[in-house]
Design an enzyme around this catalytic site. Structure first.
Site, PDB file in Angstrom:
ATOM      1  N   ASN A 248       0.864  -1.175   0.000  1.00 41.94           N
ATOM      2  CA  ASN A 248       0.000   0.000   0.000  1.00 41.94           C
ATOM      3  C   ASN A 248       0.905   1.230   0.000  1.00 41.94           C
ATOM      4  OD1 ASN A 248      -1.817   2.034   0.467  1.00 41.94           O
ATOM      5  ND2 ASN A 248      -2.305   1.425   2.571  1.00 41.94           N
TER       6      ASN A 248
ATOM      7  N   LYS B 235       0.107   4.254  -0.441  1.00 43.23           N
ATOM      8  CA  LYS B 235      -0.546   5.475   0.043  1.00 43.23           C
ATOM      9  C   LYS B 235      -0.277   6.634  -0.936  1.00 43.23           C
ATOM     10  CE  LYS B 235      -0.237   3.512   4.582  1.00 43.23           C
ATOM     11  NZ  LYS B 235      -0.248   3.696   6.020  1.00 43.23           N
TER      12      LYS B 235
ATOM     13  N   HIS C  76      -9.639   1.356   4.156  1.00 52.44           N
ATOM     14  CA  HIS C  76      -8.412   1.524   4.938  1.00 52.44           C
ATOM     15  C   HIS C  76      -8.689   2.500   6.091  1.00 52.44           C
ATOM     16  CE1 HIS C  76      -4.389   2.806   6.049  1.00 52.44           C
ATOM     17  NE2 HIS C  76      -3.984   1.646   5.560  1.00 52.44           N
TER      18      HIS C  76
ATOM     19  N   GLU D 276      -7.155   4.947   7.152  1.00 50.27           N
ATOM     20  CA  GLU D 276      -6.970   6.365   6.802  1.00 50.27           C
ATOM     21  C   GLU D 276      -8.179   6.888   6.030  1.00 50.27           C
ATOM     22  OE1 GLU D 276      -3.108   5.767   5.067  1.00 50.27           O
ATOM     23  OE2 GLU D 276      -2.338   5.322   7.066  1.00 50.27           O
TER      24      GLU D 276
ATOM     25  N   GLU E  65      -5.903  -4.519  10.454  1.00 47.52           N
ATOM     26  CA  GLU E  65      -4.894  -3.488  10.663  1.00 47.52           C
ATOM     27  C   GLU E  65      -5.218  -2.706  11.934  1.00 47.52           C
ATOM     28  OE1 GLU E  65      -2.657  -2.535   6.765  1.00 47.52           O
ATOM     29  OE2 GLU E  65      -4.325  -1.143   6.967  1.00 47.52           O
TER      30      GLU E  65
ATOM     31  N   GLY F 202       2.066   2.671  10.756  1.00 51.13           N
ATOM     32  CA  GLY F 202       3.022   3.766  10.610  1.00 51.13           C
ATOM     33  C   GLY F 202       3.669   4.205  11.912  1.00 51.13           C
TER      34      GLY F 202
ATOM     35  N   SER G  40       2.984  -1.747  10.455  1.00 47.33           N
ATOM     36  CA  SER G  40       4.426  -1.815  10.713  1.00 47.33           C
ATOM     37  C   SER G  40       5.032  -3.186  10.424  1.00 47.33           C
ATOM     38  CB  SER G  40       4.740  -1.368  12.138  1.00 47.33           C
ATOM     39  OG  SER G  40       4.362  -0.009  12.323  1.00 47.33           O
TER      40      SER G  40
HETATM   41  P1  PGA Z   1       2.529   0.589   7.706  1.00 52.08           P
HETATM   42  O1  PGA Z   1       1.098   0.786   7.003  1.00 52.08           O
HETATM   43  O2  PGA Z   1       3.099  -0.706   7.196  1.00 52.08           O
HETATM   44  O3  PGA Z   1       3.320   1.780   7.297  1.00 52.08           O
HETATM   45  O4  PGA Z   1       2.272   0.539   9.184  1.00 52.08           O
HETATM   46  C1  PGA Z   1       0.242  -0.298   6.788  1.00 52.08           C
HETATM   47  C2  PGA Z   1      -1.037   0.173   6.146  1.00 52.08           C
HETATM   48  O5  PGA Z   1      -1.506   1.279   6.489  1.00 52.08           O
HETATM   49  O6  PGA Z   1      -1.603  -0.512   5.282  1.00 52.08           O
END
Ligand code: PGA
Length: 250
Positions: free
Chosen positions: A10, A12, A96, A98, A168, A174, A214
């Site tokens: 992903n 983003k 997601h 976000e 998630e 993140g 992460s």
């Molecule tokens: P990350 O993001 O691996 O940077 O924690 C995962 C995601 O949001 O899909």
């Protein structure tokens, strides 16, 4: 039959088309002989076409990070499943955290998108997960049950086979704080158990549940060793070809 793992990147809101192309050029040789997992790159909309062209002939698939639930219409700024199909995208991330946090998506809007994705044969990667306050308040299970029921509402068992769920935990996205393999596996069991109730044991047994939050080259193996974890949705560590290839080749 064992479930085929799926490892998705992903990206983003990162990478221009030229940067996305450069990634693919560096990444493909590192996974050339890889067949164990389904590998999916999810760039931003402006890079979808160049990435799709660049992966042609490899085993790597390409998905969008979002789409709208209607097929066409006066929906300024949105992208339809027909548009994704037309450029040969095969997967789509839906709901997601976000999108939920910054763009007002709810289980209900995600459910509509899921129905549309299934109708158009896109493989939906549907995200669920609790925020930190919910985990600390002992509400993780309740949240996962509510989200699982909400996003799957009205979906029939006969149509559910392509669905992939990504667990998630929002506190792990993140932040560098990964859920332990045990924490992730427990959450996956809750989700799988609920899917069994809603859609039957067979759908639940075949359902791929990815972990996201992460995931890095150094924790991918321990996560993927859990029988309950069927793959990963990787953000930050998927932006670098070497790092994402290490995760794919855990
Ligand atoms: P990350 O993001 O691996 O940077 O924690 C995962 C995601 O949001 O899909």
């Amino acid at each position: 039959m064992p479930r085929k793992p799926l490892i998705a990147a992903n990206w983003k809101m990162y990478k221009t088309p030229a940067q996305a192309q450069e990634f693919v050029k560096n990444f493909l040789p590192l996974v050339a002989r890889h067949e164990r997992d389904e590998i999916v790159l999810c760039p931003s909309f402006t890079s979808l076409s160049v990435v799709i062209a660049a992966v042609t002939g490899s085993g790597v698939a390409v998905g969008a990070q979002n789409m709208y639930s209607a097929e066409e219409g006066a929906f300024t700024g949105e992208t339809s499943p027909l548009m994704l199909k037309a450029i040969a995208a095969t997967h789509v991330i839906l709901g997601h955290s976000e999108r939920r946090q910054y763009f007002g998506e709810t289980d209900e809007t995600i459910n509509k998108k899921l129905n549309t994705a299934l109708k158009h044969d896109l493989v939906p990667i549907v995200c669920v997960g609790e925020v930190l306050a919910e985990r600390e308040g002992g509400k993780t299970e309740e949240v996962l049950l509510r989200q699982t029921r909400g996003v799957l509402a009205g979906i029939s068992a006969g149509k559910a086979a392509p669905i992939v769920i990504a667990y998630e935990p929002v506190w792990a996205i993140g932040t560098g704080k990964t859920a332990t393999p045990q924490i992730a596996a427990e959450a996956h069991k809750v989700i799988r158990g609920e899917v069994a109730k809603l859609l039957g044991a067979q759908v639940a047994d075949n359902l791929r549940i990815l972990y996201g939050g992460s995931v890095k080259p150094d924790n991918a193996t321990s996560l993927m060793n859990e029988a309950e974890i069927d793959g990963a949705l990787v953000g930050g560590a998927s932006l670098d070809a070497q790092s994402f290839a290490k995760i794919v080749n855990y």
